[in-house]
Design a protein around this motif. Structure first.
Motif, mmCIF file in Angstrom:
data_model
loop_
_atom_site.group_PDB
_atom_site.id
_atom_site.type_symbol
_atom_site.label_atom_id
_atom_site.label_comp_id
_atom_site.label_asym_id
_atom_site.label_seq_id
_atom_site.Cartn_x
_atom_site.Cartn_y
_atom_site.Cartn_z
ATOM 1 N N UNK A 7 0.821 -1.209 0.000
ATOM 2 C CA UNK A 7 0.000 0.000 0.000
ATOM 3 C C UNK A 7 0.856 1.261 0.000
ATOM 4 N N UNK A 8 2.003 1.210 0.710
ATOM 5 C CA UNK A 8 2.878 2.374 0.750
ATOM 6 C C UNK A 8 3.425 2.685 -0.652
ATOM 7 N N UNK A 9 3.790 1.626 -1.384
ATOM 8 C CA UNK A 9 4.278 1.843 -2.748
ATOM 9 C C UNK A 9 3.178 2.397 -3.638
ATOM 10 N N UNK A 10 1.950 1.912 -3.454
ATOM 11 C CA UNK A 10 0.840 2.388 -4.278
ATOM 12 C C UNK A 10 0.528 3.857 -4.004
ATOM 13 N N UNK A 11 0.632 4.255 -2.729
ATOM 14 C CA UNK A 11 0.354 5.650 -2.386
ATOM 15 C C UNK A 11 1.519 6.557 -2.777
ATOM 16 N N UNK A 12 2.738 6.036 -2.658
ATOM 17 C CA UNK A 12 3.918 6.859 -2.884
ATOM 18 C C UNK A 12 4.037 7.319 -4.337
ATOM 19 N N UNK A 13 3.552 6.495 -5.266
ATOM 20 C CA UNK A 13 3.682 6.844 -6.683
ATOM 21 C C UNK A 13 2.925 8.125 -7.039
ATOM 22 N N UNK A 14 1.624 8.262 -6.744
ATOM 23 C CA UNK A 14 0.953 9.535 -7.058
ATOM 24 C C UNK A 14 1.450 10.702 -6.206
ATOM 25 N N UNK A 15 1.870 10.392 -4.965
ATOM 26 C CA UNK A 15 2.377 11.464 -4.107
ATOM 27 C C UNK A 15 3.645 12.076 -4.698
ATOM 28 N N UNK A 16 4.573 11.223 -5.132
ATOM 29 C CA UNK A 16 5.814 11.745 -5.709
ATOM 30 C C UNK A 16 5.545 12.454 -7.033
ATOM 31 N N UNK A 17 4.591 11.937 -7.818
ATOM 32 C CA UNK A 17 4.255 12.606 -9.077
ATOM 33 C C UNK A 17 3.687 14.003 -8.818
ATOM 34 N N UNK A 18 2.771 14.097 -7.848
ATOM 35 C CA UNK A 18 2.219 15.412 -7.502
ATOM 36 C C UNK A 18 3.262 16.338 -6.917
ATOM 37 N N UNK A 19 4.159 15.759 -6.087
ATOM 38 C CA UNK A 19 5.223 16.566 -5.507
ATOM 39 C C UNK A 19 6.162 17.119 -6.562
ATOM 40 N N UNK A 20 6.477 16.312 -7.556
ATOM 41 C CA UNK A 20 7.360 16.793 -8.632
ATOM 42 C C UNK A 20 6.678 17.886 -9.444
ATOM 43 N N UNK A 21 5.370 17.729 -9.704
ATOM 44 C CA UNK A 21 4.654 18.750 -10.476
ATOM 45 C C UNK A 21 4.667 20.099 -9.748
ATOM 46 N N UNK A 22 4.380 20.072 -8.438
ATOM 47 C CA UNK A 22 4.390 21.315 -7.668
ATOM 48 C C UNK A 22 5.801 21.892 -7.544
ATOM 49 N N UNK A 23 6.788 21.006 -7.390
ATOM 50 C CA UNK A 23 8.165 21.472 -7.276
ATOM 51 C C UNK A 23 8.637 22.111 -8.580
ATOM 52 N N UNK A 24 8.292 21.504 -9.722
ATOM 53 C CA UNK A 24 8.684 22.086 -11.001
ATOM 54 C C UNK A 24 8.034 23.449 -11.212
ATOM 55 N N UNK A 25 6.787 23.594 -10.771
ATOM 56 C CA UNK A 25 6.135 24.911 -10.871
ATOM 57 C C UNK A 25 6.885 25.944 -10.037
ATOM 58 N N UNK A 26 7.333 25.532 -8.858
ATOM 59 C CA UNK A 26 8.104 26.453 -8.016
ATOM 60 C C UNK A 26 9.467 26.758 -8.619
ATOM 61 N N UNK A 27 10.101 25.776 -9.252
ATOM 62 C CA UNK A 27 11.396 26.021 -9.887
ATOM 63 C C UNK A 27 11.264 27.048 -11.003
ATOM 64 N N UNK A 28 10.198 26.954 -11.792
ATOM 65 C CA UNK A 28 9.980 27.952 -12.855
ATOM 66 C C UNK A 28 9.734 29.334 -12.250
ATOM 67 N N UNK A 29 8.970 29.369 -11.156
ATOM 68 C CA UNK A 29 8.706 30.656 -10.485
ATOM 69 C C UNK A 29 10.000 31.262 -9.947
ATOM 70 N N UNK A 30 10.803 30.448 -9.311
ATOM 71 C CA UNK A 30 12.057 30.947 -8.760
ATOM 72 C C UNK A 30 12.996 31.435 -9.853
ATOM 73 N N UNK A 31 13.051 30.710 -10.957
ATOM 74 C CA UNK A 31 13.947 31.097 -12.043
ATOM 75 C C UNK A 31 13.492 32.396 -12.709
ATOM 76 N N UNK A 32 12.191 32.582 -12.860
ATOM 77 C CA UNK A 32 11.663 33.734 -13.593
ATOM 78 C C UNK A 32 11.618 35.000 -12.757
ATOM 79 N N UNK A 33 11.272 34.880 -11.480
ATOM 80 C CA UNK A 33 10.998 36.073 -10.676
ATOM 81 C C UNK A 33 11.998 36.320 -9.557
ATOM 82 N N UNK A 34 12.668 35.273 -9.083
ATOM 83 C CA UNK A 34 13.614 35.450 -7.979
ATOM 84 C C UNK A 34 15.041 35.171 -8.451
ATOM 85 N N UNK A 35 15.176 34.858 -9.741
ATOM 86 C CA UNK A 35 16.480 34.607 -10.378
ATOM 87 C C UNK A 35 17.305 33.588 -9.599
ATOM 88 N N UNK A 36 16.677 32.481 -9.243
ATOM 89 C CA UNK A 36 17.347 31.395 -8.543
ATOM 90 C C UNK A 36 17.298 30.143 -9.401
#
Length: 379
Positions: free
Chosen positions: A45-74
């Motif tokens: 069950x942990x593996x089944x839950x971890x897959x969508x959690x990591x996918x969602x986490x990567x999507x949100x993290x990539x959105x933040x990386x684009x925000x940081x690169x565009x507006x905070x120059x990081x």
């Protein structure tokens, strides 16, 4: 001042987006933690839950990386692990709320700071002392909240680099690549300079010396004293012109005044020798180190030469100022614009600046103005 205002506006936009992202991040972190806690003792069950959690986490993290690169120059690394992304999000939402709070306080401070304008226009002032205190307090609150904006942006940068990299190895690889590129650029710039010197000597001084030799030879062979005297006079004039051109070549290679009198004196001579009026604003209080002064001189000299040749400008403005940890050089002309940053002259300057780990930029829209900026790191 205008640059600071633009940077503050860009950072504020990045924090606004960060606050918006918090609306998705906070529920995601809460639901992910709860889901993983429920299946903690169930591996499948942990593996089944971890897959969508990591996918969602990567999507949100990539959105933040684009925000940081565009507006905070990081800039951050794209090769971060999934668990690092989840760790980043578990803390990032708190910074989003903090950013929203700081921006709210900024709006409140601005409202109180300018409220006296509307009160004076729309109603009668019965308590001017209270109004003055409220306005001053609002402006002070605005000042503190603006400082807080820069502080939250700095925390965003530190958090992203702590969990998303780049790693030490990636930093080393990028640095090695930069050094290899700058070294190749320096070698190419030296070769270009040698070719230019050879061309100047061949097309200028050498031709003058050949003409001088021919005149002297004709004078020696002449049987007419008056004719010989005329030829010697021409040879004397030719030798003077050859000496002038040789001094010009030596000046373009390296001006001795840079070592003898410093950068300011060298730039003043560039302004004096220009066919277009040059306004020099020199704001350095101390002489920069030799490498920085040399590159700053050549940036100004080449930029002024290009403006004289191609811009049809009426005025060139040169500003040399001290930044936080760099010498800032800015050359602007009111000409036609359209300068090619990939041209041999400007591209050579870019390589000179890159050799010092500096930044070089050309902004030349059609119709002008042309602005060339260089940031030269210094101790």
């Amino acid at each position: 001042m205008l640059g600071i205002a633009r940077r503050g506006l860009r950072l504020a936009t990045g924090l606004v987006l960060g606050a918006v992202f918090t609306v998705a991040e906070l529920p995601f972190v809460a639901l992910s933690a709860l889901s993983l806690l429920l299946v903690l003792a169930w591996p499948r069950g942990r593996r089944a839950v971890l897959k969508p959690v990591t996918a969602g986490g990567r999507a949100l993290t990539e959105a933040n990386r684009r925000r940081l690169r565009s507006y905070i120059t990081t800039d951050t690394s794209h090769a971060y692990a999934d668990h690092r992304a989840l760790q980043y999000l578990s803390l990032r939402w708190a910074l989003g709320l903090l950013g929203a709070l700081v921006l709210s306080v900024t709006l409140i401070g601005a409202a109180y700071g300018i409220s006296w304008i509307f009160i004076l226009l729309l109603s009668e002032v019965r308590n001017p002392g209270t109004l003055a205190i409220a306005s001053i307090g609002g402006l002070f609150l605005l000042f503190l909240s603006l400082q807080g904006t820069f502080g939250v942006a700095n925390l965003e940068t530190k958090l992203a680099r702590r969990y998303l990299g780049p790693s030490h190895q990636e930093e080393l690889e990028r640095r090695i690549e930069q050094l290899a590129t700058s070294r190749a650029g320096v070698v190419a710039a030296v070769n270009d300079e040698r070719r230019r010197i050879e061309r100047d000597l061949h097309d200028g001084v050498q031709q003058r010396l050949v003409a001088l030799g021919m005149l002297l030879g004709r004078a020696l062979r002449s049987q007419d004293e008056q004719r010989a005297e005329q030829l010697l006079r021409q040879a004397h004039e030719e030798s003077g012109q050859a000496l002038t051109e040789l001094r010009e070549v030596a000046w373009r290679v390296y001006p001795t005044v840079l070592d003898e009198a410093g950068l300011r004196a060298a730039l003043e001579m560039v302004a004096e020798r220009s066919a277009i009026p040059v306004r020099l604003d020199y704001e350095l209080t101390a002489e920069p180190e030799t490498a920085v002064a040399t590159v700053a001189y050549f940036v100004v000299s080449e930029a002024v030469t290009n403006a004289v040749k191609h811009s049809s400008a009426g005025l060139i403005t040169v500003r040399v100022a001290q930044g936080e940890d760099a010498v800032l050089v800015r050359i602007e002309d009111d000409g036609l614009g359209g300068a090619d940053s990939a041209g041999s002259g400007l591209f050579g300057l870019a390589r000179r600046v890159a050799a010092l780990d500096g930044r070089f930029r050309v902004d030349s829209p059609a119709g002008g103005p042309t602005t060339i900026t260089a940031e030269l790191p210094c101790a």
